[in-house]
Design an enzyme around this catalytic site. Structure first.
Site, PDB file in Angstrom:
ATOM      1  N   GLU A   1      -9.767  -1.172  -7.242  1.00 14.91           N
ATOM      2  CA  GLU A   1     -11.221  -1.220  -7.030  1.00 14.91           C
ATOM      3  C   GLU A   1     -11.890   0.124  -7.299  1.00 14.91           C
ATOM      4  OE1 GLU A   1     -12.094  -2.863  -3.174  1.00 14.91           O
ATOM      5  OE2 GLU A   1     -11.116  -4.763  -3.618  1.00 14.91           O
TER       6      GLU A   1
ATOM      7  N   GLU B   1      -6.093  -9.498  -4.540  1.00 16.11           N
ATOM      8  CA  GLU B   1      -6.606  -9.447  -3.160  1.00 16.11           C
ATOM      9  C   GLU B   1      -7.548 -10.621  -2.946  1.00 16.11           C
ATOM     10  OE1 GLU B   1      -8.559  -5.946  -1.576  1.00 16.11           O
ATOM     11  OE2 GLU B   1      -7.108  -4.629  -2.537  1.00 16.11           O
TER      12      GLU B   1
HETATM   13  O1  IFM Z   1      -9.338  -3.372   2.946  1.00 11.67           O
HETATM   14  C1  IFM Z   1      -9.928  -3.454   1.688  1.00 11.67           C
HETATM   15  C2  IFM Z   1      -8.966  -3.002   0.607  1.00 11.67           C
HETATM   16  O2  IFM Z   1      -8.464  -1.738   0.838  1.00 11.67           O
HETATM   17  C3  IFM Z   1      -9.666  -3.007  -0.723  1.00 11.67           C
HETATM   18  N1  IFM Z   1     -10.286  -4.276  -0.968  1.00 11.67           N
HETATM   19  C4  IFM Z   1     -11.110  -4.844   0.048  1.00 11.67           C
HETATM   20  C5  IFM Z   1     -10.353  -4.859   1.367  1.00 11.67           C
HETATM   21  C6  IFM Z   1     -11.238  -5.478   2.465  1.00 11.67           C
HETATM   22  O3  IFM Z   1     -12.382  -4.712   2.642  1.00 11.67           O
END
Ligand code: IFM
Length: 475
Positions: free
Chosen positions: A176, A371
Site C-alpha cells: 500500500e 488483504e
Molecule cells: O492494518 C492495515 C494494514 O497494515 C494495511 N492495510 C490495511 C490494514 C487495515 O487498516
C-alpha cells in the site's frame, strides 16, 4: 447439519481452483514486538508511536502480539486452520538497523527460522519487504522524499533475497505505497507524520522507484528471478449522479491509478491533479522503465469503495476529506453497513476491482487478494468464545466475489485474510480488532474466533458451500 446434507451441499459448492492459496496476512510492526532485541534498530513507527498524541491511547508496537517470541505457536495456529500461505513482512531495522550497510545477522536469523518453520508445515511464505517500518536513520536523512531511500531499499532487498532466496516464497516489494506517501507525508496521520504536498509527491515517485530497483535486485538474486509482485490497495470509485463523474475520475486517478498505472504502463495518470503528481525534475531517465518492469503477480488489497457525490451548495465533493487518499472524502451512502471503524462494507467492490484490473492487464497478470478483512469490537463471551458472525459473513460475501471474479476470467490465485491476530492497528492502536484470532493483550492468550472456524472450513474444502455456511451454524 447432517453428513449427508454436507455432501449434498459440497456437490453444489463454489469450488476454487486446485492449488489456490488460503492465507492470512500480517505485518512486522503490527505483531512482532521485541523492538529492542537482537540488535534491531529504531523505525519511524517506534518514534511516531512514542510521540504523544499520535496513536490512540498512546499505544505502541513495543510488545504487540509478541510474535517475535511466540512465532512457533502462531505457525501451529496457521496449520490448525489449514492455511497454506502466510504473508509476513520483514522489519527493515532488524536486518539493517541504520538502513544501510552490513546486515544484522540476528535479525536475519529470526526470519530464517520463520520461513523454515513455514516450510516444515507446508505453508508458503509471502514476504513483503516494506510494510511501513522505515529505519529512523533513513528518515533522518530525508526518508522517502529522497531518491537515496529508494537505492537503500534495493540494497535491503538484495540482502533479504540472498538470505531467504531459497524459501520458495512469493515476494512483494511494497505494501500500500499510497498510504506511505499520503498518510505518512501529506496528512501526517501515519509515521513519519509529515504534512506537505511536495514531500508526498516526491515520496510517491521514490516509493515507485524503490519498487523498481528492488524488483531488479530480486530478479538478479532470487533463483530463476523469483516470483515477485507488489501489494496495492484498490478503492473502486462510485460517482453518485452525473455531476460527480469528473470528480470521480480524478479520485480514481489519485486513489487507484497513482501507483497501479506506473507499474503496469510506465505512466502517471493524467487525470490526477498537479500537486499529487511527482514533479518532472524528480523523474530521471530510465525511472519509468524500471518502475514498469514486468512483475509476476499483483497483490490486491481491498476493504471498501469510495463514493463521490457533489454537494450542490458547495459545488464540490460532499463529506470531509478522508485520511486514506488525496481525493477521498468520508461521504458514504447512509444505507451501507459499516465496520467498527465506520468503513463501508461493500463486497461487490472487490469483484469490480478484480475484473477491472484483469481487463486492463489483458488477463496476463496473476492476481492475489493480499488483504481483505473486517474490524469489529469483538468481546469474549461467558463461554470464553468470540462469536463474530458478522466477520464470517463478511468473509463469505467477499469470497463469493472472488469466486465470481474467477468465473469472469480473472486469474485469482489466492486470498489472504487481514489478519491472523488482533494487532497494533497503526494510529488506531489496539482498539480495532481485525483478527480471526482474538488476542488478549494482557496475557497474550490467543483464542480463535468463530470466523477462524469458518475460514478453516473454507480453506479445507477449497470451496464455499452452496449455502455459504461452511459449518458456520454448528461451529
Ligand atoms: O492494518 C492495515 C494494514 O497494515 C494495511 N492495510 C490495511 C490494514 C487495515 O487498516
Amino acid at each position: 447439519m447432517t453428513t449427508t446434507g454436507r455432501v449434498g451441499a459440497a456437490a453444489r459448492a463454489r469450488t476454487f481452483p486446485a492449488g489456490f492459496l488460503w492465507g492470512a496476512a500480517t505485518a512486522a510492526y503490527q505483531i512482532e514486538g521485541a523492538v529492542k532485541e537482537d540488535g534491531r534498530g529504531r523505525s519511524i513507527w517506534d518514534t511516531f508511536s512514542h510521540t504523544r498524541g499520535k496513536v490512540a491511547h498512546g499505544d505502541t508496537g513495543d510488545v504487540a502480539c509478541d510474535f517475535y517470541h511466540r512465532w512457533e505457536d502462531d505457525l501451529e495456529l496457521l496449520s490448525s486452520l489449514h492455511l497454506n500461505a502466510f504473508r509476513l513482512s520483514i522489519a527493515w531495522p532488524r536486518v539493517q538497523p541504520q538502513g544501510r550497510g552490513a546486515p544484522n545477522q540476528r535479525g536475519i536469523d529470526f526470519y530464517r527460522k520463520l520461513v523454515d518453520g513455514l516450510r516444515r508445515r507446508g505453508i508458503k511464505p509471502a514476504i513483503t519487504l516494506y510494510h511501513w517500518d522505515l529505519p529512523q536513520a533513513l528518515e533522518d536523512a530525508g526518508g522517502w522524499p529522497k531518491r537515496e531511500t529508494a537505492e537503500r531499499f534495493a540494497e535491503f532487498a538484495q540482502i533479504v533475497a540472498t538470505s531467504l532466496g531459497d524459501s520458495d516464497a512469493m515476494w512483494m516489494t511494497l505494501n500500500e505505497p499510497i498510504q506511505v506517501a499520503h498518510q505518512g507525508y501529506r496528512v501526517g496521520t501515519h509515521a513519519p507524520g509529515q504534512r506537505d504536498d511536495a514531500l508526498a509527491a516526491a515520496a510517491t515517485h521514490h516509493l515507485l522507484l524503490g519498487h523498481g530497483l528492488a524488483l531488479r535486485a530480486l530478479r538478479d538474486t532470487l533463483p530463476d528471478g523469483g516470483n515477485v509482485g507488489i501489494a496495492i490497495d484498490f478503492h473502486p470509485v462510485r460517482a453518485i449522479g452525473d455531476n460527480a463523474r469528473e470528480a470521480a475520475a480524478i479520485a480514481d486517478a489519485e486513489q487507484n491509478r497513482l501507483f497501479f498505472e506506473p507499474i503496469v504502463h510506465g505512466t502517471y495518470p493524467r487525470a490526477a491533479r498537479a500537486q499529487i503528481l511527482p514533479p518532472a525534475h524528480l523523474i530521471a531517465e530510465g525511472d519509468m522503465e524500471l518502475i514498469s518492469a514486468p512483475i509476476d503477480f499483483l497483490g490486491v488489497n481491498y476493504y471498501n469503495p469510495h463514493y463521490v457525490k457533489i454537494d450542490e451548495d458547495q459545488g464540490r465533493p460532499a463529506g470531509k476529506p478522508a485520511k486514506v487518499g488525496p481525493s477521498a472524502t468520508d461521504y458514504t451512502p447512509p444505507e451501507l453497513p459499516r465496520n467498527a471503524l465506520g468503513w463501508p462494507i461493500e463486497p461487490s467492490g472487490l469483484l469490480d476491482a478484480l475484473v477491472a484490473i484483469n481487463e486492463e492487464t489483458r488477463s496476463e497478470l496473476p492476481l492475489y487478494v493480499t488483504e481483505n478483512g473486517c474490524a469489529l469490537t469483538d468481546e469474549v463471551d461467558s463461554q470464553g468464545e468470540i462469536d463474530d458472525a458478522e466477520r464470517s459473513g463478511y468473509l463469505r460475501d467477499h469470497l463469493d466475489m472472488v469466486h465470481r471474479a474467477l468465473k469472469r476470467g480473472a486469474p485469482v490465485h489466492g486470498y489472504f485474510v487481514w489478519t491472523l491476530l488482533d494487532n497494533f492497528e497503526w494510529a488506531l492502536g489496539y482498539d480495532a480488532r481485525f483478527g480471526i484470532v482474538y488476542v488478549d493483550f494482557e496475557s497474550q492468550r490467543r483464542i480463535p474466533k468463530r470466523s477462524a472456524s469458518f475460514y478453516r472450513q473454507v480453506a479445507q474444502a477449497n470451496a464455499l458451500e452452496s449455502d455459504g455456511e461452511n459449518g458456520l451454524r454448528q461451529a
